[in-house]
Design an enzyme around this catalytic site. Structure first.
Site, PDB file in Angstrom:
ATOM      1  N   HIS A   4       6.575   3.361   6.473  1.00 27.81           N
ATOM      2  CA  HIS A   4       7.883   2.700   6.317  1.00 27.81           C
ATOM      3  C   HIS A   4       7.615   1.591   5.317  1.00 27.81           C
ATOM      4  O   HIS A   4       6.754   0.715   5.561  1.00 27.81           O
ATOM      5  CB  HIS A   4       8.349   2.158   7.678  1.00 27.81           C
ATOM      6  N   ASN A  23       0.859  -1.178   0.000  1.00 31.13           N
ATOM      7  CA  ASN A  23       0.000   0.000   0.000  1.00 31.13           C
ATOM      8  C   ASN A  23       0.897   1.230   0.000  1.00 31.13           C
ATOM      9  O   ASN A  23       1.861   1.292   0.766  1.00 31.13           O
ATOM     10  CB  ASN A  23      -0.897   0.006   1.239  1.00 31.13           C
ATOM     11  N   HIS A  76       6.882  -1.429   3.241  1.00 28.43           N
ATOM     12  CA  HIS A  76       6.698  -2.825   3.649  1.00 28.43           C
ATOM     13  C   HIS A  76       5.867  -3.555   2.619  1.00 28.43           C
ATOM     14  O   HIS A  76       5.026  -2.966   1.955  1.00 28.43           O
ATOM     15  CB  HIS A  76       6.043  -2.925   5.032  1.00 28.43           C
TER      16      HIS A  76
HETATM   17  P1  AMP Z   1      -0.355  -0.662   5.737  1.00 33.28           P
HETATM   18  O1  AMP Z   1      -1.795  -0.348   6.045  1.00 33.28           O
HETATM   19  O2  AMP Z   1      -0.144  -1.229   4.372  1.00 33.28           O
HETATM   20  O3  AMP Z   1       0.535   0.515   6.046  1.00 33.28           O
HETATM   21  O4  AMP Z   1       0.033  -1.856   6.709  1.00 33.28           O
HETATM   22  C1  AMP Z   1       0.520  -1.656   7.991  1.00 33.28           C
HETATM   23  C2  AMP Z   1       0.381  -2.966   8.700  1.00 33.28           C
HETATM   24  O5  AMP Z   1       1.165  -2.917   9.869  1.00 33.28           O
HETATM   25  C3  AMP Z   1      -1.043  -3.313   9.139  1.00 33.28           C
HETATM   26  O6  AMP Z   1      -1.447  -4.534   8.532  1.00 33.28           O
HETATM   27  C4  AMP Z   1      -0.922  -3.431  10.652  1.00 33.28           C
HETATM   28  O7  AMP Z   1      -1.728  -4.451  11.185  1.00 33.28           O
HETATM   29  C5  AMP Z   1       0.543  -3.709  10.829  1.00 33.28           C
HETATM   30  N1  AMP Z   1       1.105  -3.335  12.114  1.00 33.28           N
HETATM   31  C6  AMP Z   1       0.969  -2.166  12.772  1.00 33.28           C
HETATM   32  N2  AMP Z   1       1.653  -2.178  13.926  1.00 33.28           N
HETATM   33  C7  AMP Z   1       2.265  -3.389  13.989  1.00 33.28           C
HETATM   34  C8  AMP Z   1       3.122  -4.023  14.940  1.00 33.28           C
HETATM   35  N3  AMP Z   1       3.513  -3.407  16.060  1.00 33.28           N
HETATM   36  N4  AMP Z   1       3.531  -5.287  14.690  1.00 33.28           N
HETATM   37  C9  AMP Z   1       3.160  -5.920  13.553  1.00 33.28           C
HETATM   38  N5  AMP Z   1       2.360  -5.372  12.624  1.00 33.28           N
HETATM   39  C10 AMP Z   1       1.904  -4.137  12.839  1.00 33.28           C
END
Ligand code: AMP
Length: 113
Positions: free
Chosen positions: A97, A86, A99
């Protein structure tokens, strides 16, 4: 001060369920899984998003993709998976960040958006 949550996971100040780590990247389970297997793969270098990938920093993205086959096999994803990125507000990127989501463990729906 860096308040990036994924940088804090990388430096160990926020715990995570690690799946894979090397000097350049980290893979860990998503806290709110959207599939039976939902893992995030991040570069250790802070790159905000796919829109900030350049010739200078793209090697780590290639590195992530070269590791995905082994990471997914280690997770039991032998019948395929989905890779999602995304980017930005319209892409609903909530953590700024770079991912890549790895989703699998079942047959996923056919929708992209
Ligand atoms: P996005 O919406 O593509 O930015 O995805 C961010 C993702 O990070 C989401 O699926 C969240 O559930 C995940 N996320 C947020 N905080 C954490 C965390 N502390 N550990 C693991 N995943 C996380």
């Amino acid at each position: 001060m860096n308040d990036c949550i994924f940088c804090k996971i990388i430096d160990g100040s926020i715990p995570s369920k690690k799946v894979y780590e090397d000097e350049k990247i980290l893979a860990f389970h998503d806290v709110q899984p959207q599939a039976p297997v939902h893992v995030l793969i991040v570069p250790k270098e802070h790159i905000c998003c796919a829109d900030a990938i350049t010739e200078d920093n793209a090697a780590v993205v290639a590195h992530i993709f070269t590791k995905i086959p082994a990471i997914t096999k280690s997770l039991g994803l032998t019948n395929g998976y989905r890779i999602v990125n995304n980017c930005g507000d319209d892409g609903c990127q909530s953590v700024k960040h770079l991912h890549f989501h790895i989703l699998g463990g079942t047959q996923l729906n056919g929708q992209m958006a």
